[in-house]
Structure formats: C-alpha cells, structure tokens
Motif scaffolding. Structure first.
Motif, PDB file in Angstrom:
ATOM      1  N   SER A 160      43.687  10.403  55.436  1.00 47.36           N
ATOM      2  CA  SER A 160      43.623  11.652  54.684  1.00 47.36           C
ATOM      3  C   SER A 160      45.007  12.303  54.670  1.00 47.36           C
ATOM      4  O   SER A 160      45.902  11.900  55.413  1.00 47.36           O
ATOM      5  CB  SER A 160      42.630  12.601  55.345  1.00 47.36           C
ATOM      6  N   SER A 161      45.171  13.302  53.817  1.00 46.09           N
ATOM      7  CA  SER A 161      46.495  13.929  53.731  1.00 46.09           C
ATOM      8  C   SER A 161      46.847  14.609  55.049  1.00 46.09           C
ATOM      9  O   SER A 161      48.002  14.639  55.449  1.00 46.09           O
ATOM     10  CB  SER A 161      46.551  14.911  52.566  1.00 46.09           C
ATOM     11  N   ARG A 162      45.840  15.154  55.736  1.00 49.41           N
ATOM     12  CA  ARG A 162      46.117  15.804  57.017  1.00 49.41           C
ATOM     13  C   ARG A 162      46.550  14.802  58.068  1.00 49.41           C
ATOM     14  O   ARG A 162      47.519  15.017  58.781  1.00 49.41           O
ATOM     15  CB  ARG A 162      44.874  16.549  57.504  1.00 49.41           C
ATOM     16  N   THR A 163      45.801  13.701  58.172  1.00 50.83           N
ATOM     17  CA  THR A 163      46.167  12.681  59.153  1.00 50.83           C
ATOM     18  C   THR A 163      47.542  12.122  58.820  1.00 50.83           C
ATOM     19  O   THR A 163      48.346  11.850  59.714  1.00 50.83           O
ATOM     20  CB  THR A 163      45.125  11.550  59.168  1.00 50.83           C
TER      21      THR A 163
ATOM     22  N   VAL B  24      43.463  16.406  65.024  1.00 49.02           N
ATOM     23  CA  VAL B  24      43.486  15.115  64.343  1.00 49.02           C
ATOM     24  C   VAL B  24      42.343  15.124  63.351  1.00 49.02           C
ATOM     25  O   VAL B  24      41.268  15.634  63.637  1.00 49.02           O
ATOM     26  CB  VAL B  24      43.275  13.977  65.354  1.00 49.02           C
ATOM     27  N   ASP B  25      42.629  14.621  62.182  1.00 43.38           N
ATOM     28  CA  ASP B  25      41.598  14.635  61.173  1.00 43.38           C
ATOM     29  C   ASP B  25      40.548  13.579  61.469  1.00 43.38           C
ATOM     30  O   ASP B  25      40.774  12.396  61.313  1.00 43.38           O
ATOM     31  CB  ASP B  25      42.213  14.389  59.796  1.00 43.38           C
TER      32      ASP B  25
ATOM     33  N   ASP C 173      40.200   8.776  49.290  1.00 47.50           N
ATOM     34  CA  ASP C 173      40.406   8.158  50.600  1.00 47.50           C
ATOM     35  C   ASP C 173      39.450   6.989  50.823  1.00 47.50           C
ATOM     36  O   ASP C 173      39.800   6.003  51.471  1.00 47.50           O
ATOM     37  CB  ASP C 173      40.227   9.197  51.713  1.00 47.50           C
TER      38      ASP C 173
END
Lengths: 330, 301
Positions: A235-238, B3-4, B129
């Motif tokens: 994901s963009s956050r990770t 952390v996602d 994703d």
C-alpha cells in the motif's frame, strides 16, 4: 601544445599586440599564447616537465618529524601566550578553576544557580524538542510534497510557514513568544512556564529546517523505487514507511544530525526568557562574582555534547560515501 | 512506527504454499482457489477461476493510452490464458512497456478495457493493491530496495501484504533463492551483487508473492551481454513450469524459444501476432518484415 605558440610570431599580429606599442592592458596573454612556448625549448619538442615546481611533500620519517615539530611549536606558542604575564587578567577572568567550580555547582546562599543543573535542562529541552521536531517536520514535508487537490491550501500554508520560520532569527521569535504571549492574557496559554514557550519556539523554528531536510530526502528517492514497491502490492503507506522513508532518512542523516547539533546549541537562547538553564546560570554567576569563568564551564559542557555529535556525523557521512563508492563498482 | 496491516478481510487469506513441489511458480491450477484470485475488495465470492479453467487471465480490448499529446497505445487487443507466454517485440517507443504498466495499473488507460482474471480494471471497486498482489512486475532496472538485504527484499511484500510470519516468509524466500543459486547471497545488500544476480533476485522477489501473471519489462536490457543468459535461463525455466507471462523484450532468439505467441507492436498497435515460428519465419505484414530485417542486419537474430 607548442605548435600554435611557435607559429604565433609568423601570424599577422592583431593591431593591439604590436611590439613597442604594447598598451598597459595588453600584457596578459591572448588566447593563442601558450605557457610552454618559452624561447629556450627547441622547435617541435614538447617542453613537458614532470618535476613539480613546488617543494616536494615530506614523506615517511621526515614527515613524522616535521609534523611533530610543528605541533610542538604550536602548543608552545599557545601555552606561552596564555601563561605570559600580559594574559594574567584573561587567566583570572575566564580560566579561573575555582570560579568555574562555584558556577558549576552553584551557591544558593548568594543566589548563584548551578550551571551543571542548568545544563541538564538544556539537554532535556533539546531531546524533547528534537523528538517532536522529527515527527512534525515529516508531516510538514509530506504536506509540501502532496499533490492531493484538497490539501492545496495546507500546502500553501506549509510553504509560508517554512519561509517565515527559516527567515526570522530564533532569538526574535523567542522574545516575541516568551514576552508577547504572556501579555495577551489568554486563558491556559499565557500562564505557561517560560520553558514551555522556549520549547515551543525551538520546535517552531527547527521544524521548518528539518522539514526542508526531509523534503530533500524524500525527493532523492527515485520514483522507480516507489513503482517497484507498489507493483508488489504494498500500500502507499507501507511503501512510505518501509521503502521511501528509510532511504530518504539515510540520504539526509548527516543533515538531520547537523540540525540536531544546532538545536542543542540554540537551547542557550532560552536564557533570554530567564529560564535557569546553563547560560542563564553562568550569567548570574558572572554578575555575582564579577568573574566570567562560568561562561567557560558552560561552553565546555556544550562542547562535550556537540563535538562527539559532529564527529559521529562525519563518520556516518564517510561510511555512506564509501558504501556509495562500493556500490558503483559492483 | 505504524505499519500498514490494513488488509481488511484478506488478512486471513493465505496463498497456497508451493512447498513440496519443486516448482518456482505456483503452477497448479487447483491452487487457484476462488478465494485467492479475487481482485475486487468486498463482495464477489465464487467468481474466481475454477480448477483447470482456461478463461482468460488477461483480456485487453481497444486499449488507448496517451502521455500529453503523445498517443502511445492506439487500440491494442490481447488475450492471455493461463500458462500462456506472450512476447511483445517492437522498437523502443512502440508501446510495449506502456502496455505492461497498464496491466498492473501503474498507468491508467483512457480508452478500451483491460480485464484481469475476469475483472474490468476500470471498475471502481477494483483495488489496485490487490491487482498488483496477483500480478508480478519485473523492471528493466531491477529496482531492488538498496537499504534492505536480499532476503528482506524478497520477504517484504509477503510479510506486509500477505501477512506471513517472518519465519514462513524467510523459508519461502530462502527456498527460492537457493533454487536460483543465490542462497549464499541472502544476507548481502543488493549493491554487492552483479547486475545479473540483482535481476534474478528481482524476479524471485516477484515470485515470492506467487503471482498469477508475471509482467517482464525488458529485463535484460540493462545487463552486460555475458549476464543476459543467466536471467533468460531463469525466465525460460519459469515458462516451462507454466508461469503465465507477458514479456516485453528485444531478445528475438529468446522470444522465439519461449513464447507461445509473439506480438509485434508498432506505432501503438499490435501489427501482427502469432506463434513464433510464423512471426519470425514467415511474417505477413510488411512492417514486421522491415523490423525483423533491421534486427537481422544488426546481427541480433
């Protein structure tokens, strides 16, 4: 190389360079004049010399002897200056060990605050502020880099803020907030301890600098890295936390450490608000004792922190450069 | 640091282990159980591939894509079924890379449709994703993460996206690295590896996600000639194991060897496509002939 120079006398001279009518300004060589074309060198032979015109650098034993001698001479000169009769007032006023000790431990009976205790506050303040700055600045930097249309006004605000905070002297902001805010009589805001104002000002000023450092770091990570991470399904956050940020911080770590060193030093400006930190305490000691060795001990305390920090920064910079060089040969 | 782990309802979902078989790729069509190939987040149960299903993995129809005034793709049609290996050939700028990048949503198309595993990528319920989780992409310039060791490069996505435990992810990664002969490089940083080794690690990094479709974007173009073979051998092995692959390449000999279908792109359209024997042996279109003649004259065929 010699060819054009040798040929020059045969070539029609430009009017200015006529021998005999040389003007004062015409003495510098024109584009055709070649340094090696001295009259002594035979035609067609390249006047190449491999001998240095400078004195050769001393190597090996001779070098060791030379460096030892020059070091001893330098130290001798400094000791002679400080120990000379003329430097007596300087020794007594700045380097008085007894006075340093009084300033360091303080003397409550005469109102002298301890520089040592004060310095603990400097350290605490710099650590707490740095922690807040590191988080806040990252937010500001991300805001400046975002292309989200909704966030446009915030981006403009972030730009205005960094311009302002970087453009105004810290001491000015310190006086402004430290004396101005209490005068506003705002409930809950105007009644804080000066340490809180001081911390706010340091965070305010340094977040702007650190945000710019972060921004440079984030921009230094190639877009291909982001695409590779996203292509794996991250994901963009990770991607930000695991791929972009680690590389960004690594790239700007020396700059971040520099700013931290700076922040550490600038906690001294807090003394303007009368906070009992190292510099203010040294000021008091100086006023009571009419001796300024307290400033010396305060300086020494700061140096004990900043010198190791800068050395550490240098080491990291070198390590990074070496790794990059190793990377290019791989 | 946060952390996602926001994987929603997919957290418990694990791709089937390929342990036991010595396949690099998850080739077993039965492995494609309905729960792993769903792309839309949310509802839509039971619309995955059934065992042995030959329904298309990828179906592109009339794909258009422009960058500003430059129209790169002008109506591309392409269908790929499971285990197909399709090679895209054509000169630089013909749109090969762009087509690949549209397939995993690195680029958005402006006209036509791309369906992946039966889902229209233009559908707003499609989670990009999830598209990329099932679609591996290998780049010309490897793009390994320089701050991570080889092992961590390979385990990052399985751990963060699939939610694998560190040990499971590392076992999987070590297994893959060993199979390509780089088991002893697991603890090295990428910059200590040769470029050929880096590219093989990049391929393994994609494989660790057990993708259903692998997109290879000129994976040998940034390599010194002597390193090309080791990478092509690996891709060839994947092809033999049944990995579904869409490959943009300048290596004509390789395309002839591994491809089921070769597509020649020029000016943003597929001018001609067919089995490699026909495209390389007896192309019908003049443009294809001209292109292959130039390659032949350059001594590269």
């Amino acid at each position: 190389m010699a060819q054009p120079g040798v040929a020059q006398p045969g070539v029609a001279q430009p009017g200015v360079a006529q021998p005999g009518v040389t003007q004062p300004g015409a003495s510098q060589p024109g584009p055709l004049a070649v340094a090696g074309a001295d009259p002594g060198s035979p035609d067609g032979e390249l006047p190449i010399s491999l001998f240095s015109s400078h004195r050769p650098r001393l190597r090996g034993r001779a070098g060791t002897v030379a460096s030892t001698l020059s070091t001893v001479a330098m130290i001798g000169l400094i000791v002679a200056l400080v120990a000379s009769n003329a430097a007596g007032p300087f020794r007594n006023g700045f380097l008085n060990l007894h006075q340093m000790w009084i300033a360091f431990v303080g003397d409550p009976s005469r109102g002298i605050l301890s520089v040592g205790k004060g310095f603990v506050l400097n350290i605490w303040l710099s650590l707490v502020c740095e922690a807040i700055v590191l988080v806040l600045a990252l937010g500001i930097a991300s805001l400046r880099l975002t292309r989200e249309p909704v966030l446009l006004p915030f981006r403009a605000l972030a730009i205005a803020y960094t311009d302002f905070a970087r453009g105004v002297p810290v001491i000015l902001v310190m006086l402004w907030v430290g004396f101005g805010v209490p005068s506003l009589n705002l409930r809950g805001v105007s009644s804080q301890s000066p340490v809180v104002y001081a911390g706010f000002v340091l965070v305010f000023s340094y977040s702007a600098y650190v945000a710019e450092v972060y921004r440079a770091g984030l921009l230094s990570v190639p877009r291909a890295q982001i695409q590779a991470a996203r292509s794996l399904g991250l994901s963009s956050r990770t991607t930000l936390y695991r791929v972009v940020l680690p590389q960004a911080v690594r790239n700007v770590l020396p700059a971040l450490l520099n700013d931290f060193t700076s922040l550490q030093k600038d906690t001294a400006i807090v003394s303007t608000l009368g906070v009992a930190e190292a510099v203010h305490s040294a000021q008091i000691a100086g006023g009571v004792e009419f001796n300024y060795s307290g400033f010396t001990i305060a300086s020494i305390l700061f140096l004990l922190i900043t010198i190791p920090l800068t050395r550490y920064t240098d080491r990291i910079m070198n390590r990074d450069r070496n790794r990059r060089l190793a990377g290019t040969t791989a | 640091m946060t952390v996602d782990r926001n994987l929603g309802d997919d957290t418990g979902r694990r791709l089937p282990e390929s342990g036991g078989t010595d396949a690099l790729a998850a080739v077993d069509p039965d492995a494609a159980d309905a729960s792993t190939d769903r792309l839309t987040a949310g509802e839509g149960d039971g619309d995955g591939l059934a065992a042995g299903d030959r329904s298309p993995v990828l179906r592109a129809a009339g794909v258009h894509k422009s960058f500003g005034a430059l129209e790169v793709l002008k109506g591309v049609d392409l269908t790929m079924r499971p285990h197909d290996v399709v090679c895209l050939i054509g000169s630089s700028g013909s749109g090969k890379s762009t087509l690949l990048r549209c397939c995993n949503l690195l680029e958005r198309i402006e006209g036509g449709t791309i369906e992946l595993f039966g889902h229209d990528l233009a559908d707003e319920r499609v989670d990009e994703d999830l598209v990329r989780r099932h679609t591996g992409m290998v780049f010309q310039s490897f793009n390994l993460f320089p701050h991570l060791r080889v092992l961590d490069n390979v385990t990052l996505a399985p751990r963060r996206v699939l939610g694998l435990q560190r040990k499971d992810a590392e076992d999987r990664a070590r297994g893959l690295l060993q199979r390509i002969g780089l088991g002893d490089k697991a603890q090295e940083y990428p910059d200590r590896l040769s470029r050929g080794q880096q590219q093989r690690v990049a391929i393994v990094r994609s494989l660790a996600m057990q993708p259903r479709l692998l997109l290879l974007d000129e994976v040998t173009s940034a390599l010194d000639p002597e390193l090309v073979a080791e990478v092509l051998d690996l891709v060839g092995e994947l092809a033999r194991q049944g990995m579904t692959m869409l490959i943009a390449t300048h290596e004509m000999g390789f395309a002839r060897e591994v491809a089921d279908t070769v597509c020649f792109l020029e000016g943003g359209v597929i001018v001609e496509s067919g089995p490699p024997e026909r495209i390389f042996g007896d192309p019908t279109e003049p443009a294809t002939r001209r292109f292959l003649q130039r390659i032949f004259d350059a001594g590269r065929l």
